[in-house]
Structure formats: C-alpha cells, structure tokens
Design a protein around this motif. Structure first.
Motif, short mmCIF file in Angstrom:
data_model
loop_
_atom_site.label_atom_id
_atom_site.label_comp_id
_atom_site.label_asym_id
_atom_site.label_seq_id
_atom_site.Cartn_x
_atom_site.Cartn_y
_atom_site.Cartn_z
N GLU A 4 8.82 53.96 -49.89
CA GLU A 4 8.89 53.96 -49.23
C GLU A 4 7.49 53.29 -48.60
OE1 GLU A 4 9.35 57.14 -45.41
OE2 GLU A 4 7.71 57.81 -46.59
N GLY A 5 7.72 52.27 -47.05
CA GLY A 5 6.71 51.64 -46.85
C GLY A 5 6.88 49.69 -47.20
N LEU A 6 7.65 49.35 -48.06
CA LEU A 6 8.08 47.77 -48.45
C LEU A 6 9.03 47.59 -46.91
CD1 LEU A 6 9.02 46.19 -50.77
CD2 LEU A 6 11.34 46.88 -50.37
N ALA A 7 8.43 46.60 -46.65
CA ALA A 7 8.41 45.93 -45.87
C ALA A 7 8.69 44.19 -46.15
CB ALA A 7 7.54 45.51 -44.30
N VAL A 8 9.72 43.62 -45.40
CA VAL A 8 10.37 42.31 -45.91
C VAL A 8 10.34 41.68 -44.90
CG1 VAL A 8 12.15 40.69 -47.08
CG2 VAL A 8 11.83 42.96 -47.87
N GLY A 9 9.14 40.53 -43.89
CA GLY A 9 9.53 39.41 -43.37
C GLY A 9 10.59 39.16 -43.22
N ALA A 10 10.35 37.89 -42.34
CA ALA A 10 10.69 36.23 -42.73
C ALA A 10 11.05 35.56 -41.53
CB ALA A 10 12.59 36.19 -42.39
N GLY A 11 10.37 34.20 -41.77
CA GLY A 11 9.10 33.31 -41.56
C GLY A 11 11.39 32.30 -40.59
N GLU B 105 12.33 28.86 -36.86
CA GLU B 105 11.06 28.86 -37.39
C GLU B 105 10.37 29.25 -36.76
OE1 GLU B 105 10.35 26.52 -41.75
OE2 GLU B 105 11.87 25.72 -40.43
N GLY B 106 9.49 30.70 -37.27
CA GLY B 106 8.17 31.23 -37.02
C GLY B 106 7.80 30.72 -35.77
N SER B 107 8.93 31.74 -34.92
CA SER B 107 9.06 32.19 -33.59
C SER B 107 8.32 33.57 -33.12
CB SER B 107 9.96 31.46 -32.36
OG SER B 107 10.91 31.81 -33.00
N SER B 108 9.06 33.89 -34.33
CA SER B 108 9.48 35.81 -33.93
C SER B 108 8.64 36.39 -34.99
CB SER B 108 10.91 35.91 -33.92
OG SER B 108 11.61 35.33 -33.08
N ILE B 109 8.28 37.74 -34.64
CA ILE B 109 8.07 38.68 -35.60
C ILE B 109 9.84 39.70 -37.00
CG2 ILE B 109 7.41 41.36 -36.11
CD1 ILE B 109 5.18 40.55 -34.61
N LEU B 110 10.28 38.56 -37.80
CA LEU B 110 11.34 39.31 -37.86
C LEU B 110 11.04 40.37 -39.52
CD1 LEU B 110 12.68 35.90 -37.90
CD2 LEU B 110 13.27 37.76 -36.14
N VAL B 111 11.77 41.21 -39.35
CA VAL B 111 11.33 42.44 -40.29
C VAL B 111 12.33 43.81 -40.74
CG1 VAL B 111 9.71 43.24 -39.36
CG2 VAL B 111 8.72 44.04 -41.39
N GLN C 135 17.87 60.09 -52.35
CA GLN C 135 16.87 60.66 -51.03
C GLN C 135 17.74 60.50 -49.74
OE1 GLN C 135 12.45 60.03 -51.21
NE2 GLN C 135 12.99 60.82 -49.20
N ASP C 136 18.40 60.51 -48.40
CA ASP C 136 18.13 59.17 -47.16
C ASP C 136 17.41 58.65 -47.50
OD1 ASP C 136 20.41 61.28 -46.65
OD2 ASP C 136 19.65 61.84 -44.69
N ILE C 137 18.12 56.59 -47.09
CA ILE C 137 17.48 55.20 -47.22
C ILE C 137 18.17 54.73 -45.61
CG2 ILE C 137 17.37 53.66 -47.46
CD1 ILE C 137 18.21 54.20 -50.77
N VAL C 138 16.70 54.63 -44.92
CA VAL C 138 16.46 54.48 -43.59
C VAL C 138 16.17 52.53 -44.10
CG1 VAL C 138 15.43 54.27 -41.30
CG2 VAL C 138 16.18 56.52 -43.04
N VAL C 139 16.74 51.67 -43.72
CA VAL C 139 16.39 50.08 -43.28
C VAL C 139 15.98 50.48 -41.99
CG1 VAL C 139 16.11 48.33 -43.71
CG2 VAL C 139 17.66 48.54 -45.80
N LEU C 140 14.63 50.15 -40.75
CA LEU C 140 14.44 50.44 -39.95
C LEU C 140 13.99 48.50 -39.77
CD1 LEU C 140 13.44 50.33 -37.22
CD2 LEU C 140 11.18 51.26 -38.37
N GLY C 141 14.93 47.81 -38.93
CA GLY C 141 15.09 45.51 -38.79
C GLY C 141 14.59 45.96 -37.66
N MET C 142 13.66 44.65 -37.57
CA MET C 142 13.10 44.56 -36.11
C MET C 142 13.15 43.29 -35.78
SD MET C 142 10.00 47.76 -35.78
CE MET C 142 9.35 47.86 -37.36
N GLY C 143 13.24 43.16 -34.98
CA GLY C 143 13.02 41.46 -34.07
C GLY C 143 12.15 41.00 -32.92
N VAL C 144 11.03 40.76 -33.32
CA VAL C 144 10.66 40.60 -31.91
C VAL C 144 10.11 38.79 -31.28
CG1 VAL C 144 8.35 40.92 -30.89
CG2 VAL C 144 9.10 42.88 -32.42
N ASN C 145 10.55 38.66 -30.50
CA ASN C 145 10.71 37.33 -29.47
C ASN C 145 9.19 36.98 -29.41
OD1 ASN C 145 13.25 36.99 -30.05
ND2 ASN C 145 13.40 37.50 -28.55
#
Length: 175
Positions: A14-21, A38-44, A110-120
């Motif tokens: 738990e806590g593994l985070a994958v971000g993308a440029g 490219e390189g404009s947002s938080i994408l995780v 157990q339940d696995i939840v992938v929480l995705g977020m994009g922030v401009n």
C-alpha cells in the motif's frame, strides 16, 4: 491506473504511487478522457488497501485531500468540491479523481483500490479547445507556474493526513 493495478496483483505494498509526466490514455469516470500536455500536471495513481468498511470513503478522502492541497498552495484560491470526484475553481474543473476497486473475492487477498488523480497545475487550458470552457488550472487562475515535484510532495502529505483520519475512524462525510 493500469500500472498500479499490475503492481498490486504482484503483491506491491500500500502507498505505491506511479506518476507520469505525460499520459496518452488519461481517463476519468464514465470513460471520459483526461487531457494534459507534457510536464503540465500532476498525474498520479496510488495503491490503497483500506479496510472493507472504508473502501467507499476513498473518493471523499481524496476530494478533501485535494481541496486542502490547493488551499495549502494558495489560500486565496476559491476551491470547491463537486461530488463525487471533481475539484473546481470558480465552477471550472481543476482536478479529478478516479477510484477503481478490485474486491477481495477477485484478488484472493484484500480489497485493492487504485486512486487516480489529475491536477491541472501549469496546463494552459485556454489553449485546448475541447476543455477551455469547462476546465482551468492553478496557472490559469493565479498566473504563476508551480514546481511539480514540490506539488507531488505537498499533495502526498495532504492525502496521507486525510487517509490516516479515515483509518482512525474520522467521519469524513461530515467534513
């Protein structure tokens, strides 16, 4: 989302985070596309393994964490939450949340939840005709550019604080 799910099924913690440029296949709820440059947002995407009783609260936790993140960056930004998964500035979307759950009976764990977020963050939404009328960014609102690395760190601290509140039984719905 897909990468974190793949790691989750491989036994990642738990806590593994994958971000993308940059993302070429960004998605939101209801199979809507999430656009970025490219390189404009938080994408995780973040792997969570909450107790079953908290699974349905993850979107609330994430929305509150994103709201506090933006307020921490600049308390003068009039940020609001449009439930269940949009973060707005003056009625325009600045961030989105996607929660994908795989229940325990499908994982064998157990339940696995992938929480995705994009922030401009630094995305000039006015230059993307598909979203110019409905989206904004911190850059569009403030005229300032933001360091994405510091942005990720601040976001993670806010999410962690709200996730701990959730795990400790705090009623986030009342917040």
């Amino acid at each position: 989302q897909n990468e974190v799910a793949r790691y989750a099924f491989g036994g990642a913690d738990e806590g593994l985070a994958v971000g993308a440029g940059y993302q070429s296949q960004g998605r939101g709820r209801l199979d809507r596309e999430w656009l970025s440059t490219e390189g404009s947002s938080i994408l995780v995407s973040i792997l969570l393994k909450p107790e079953k009783r908290y699974v349905n609260h993850i979107v609330v936790m994430a929305a509150l964490g994103l709201e506090s993140f933006i307020k921490q960056i600049d308390p003068n930004i009039p940020v609001s939450i449009k439930w269940p998964n949009d973060i707005l500035i003056e009625g325009k979307k600045v961030a989105g949340i996607l929660v994908e759950r795989t229940p325990a009976h499908q994982t064998g764990m157990q339940d696995i939840v992938v929480l995705g977020m994009g922030v401009n963050m630094n995305l000039d939404t006015s230059k993307i005709s598909e979203i110019a009328s409905i989206s904004t960014s911190l850059y569009n609102f403030t005229g300032k550019t933001f360091d994405l690395v510091n942005g990720y760190a601040t976001l993670f601290k806010n999410l962690e604080a709200h996730y701990e509140l959730l795990k400790n039984g705090t009623d986030l719905f009342s917040e």
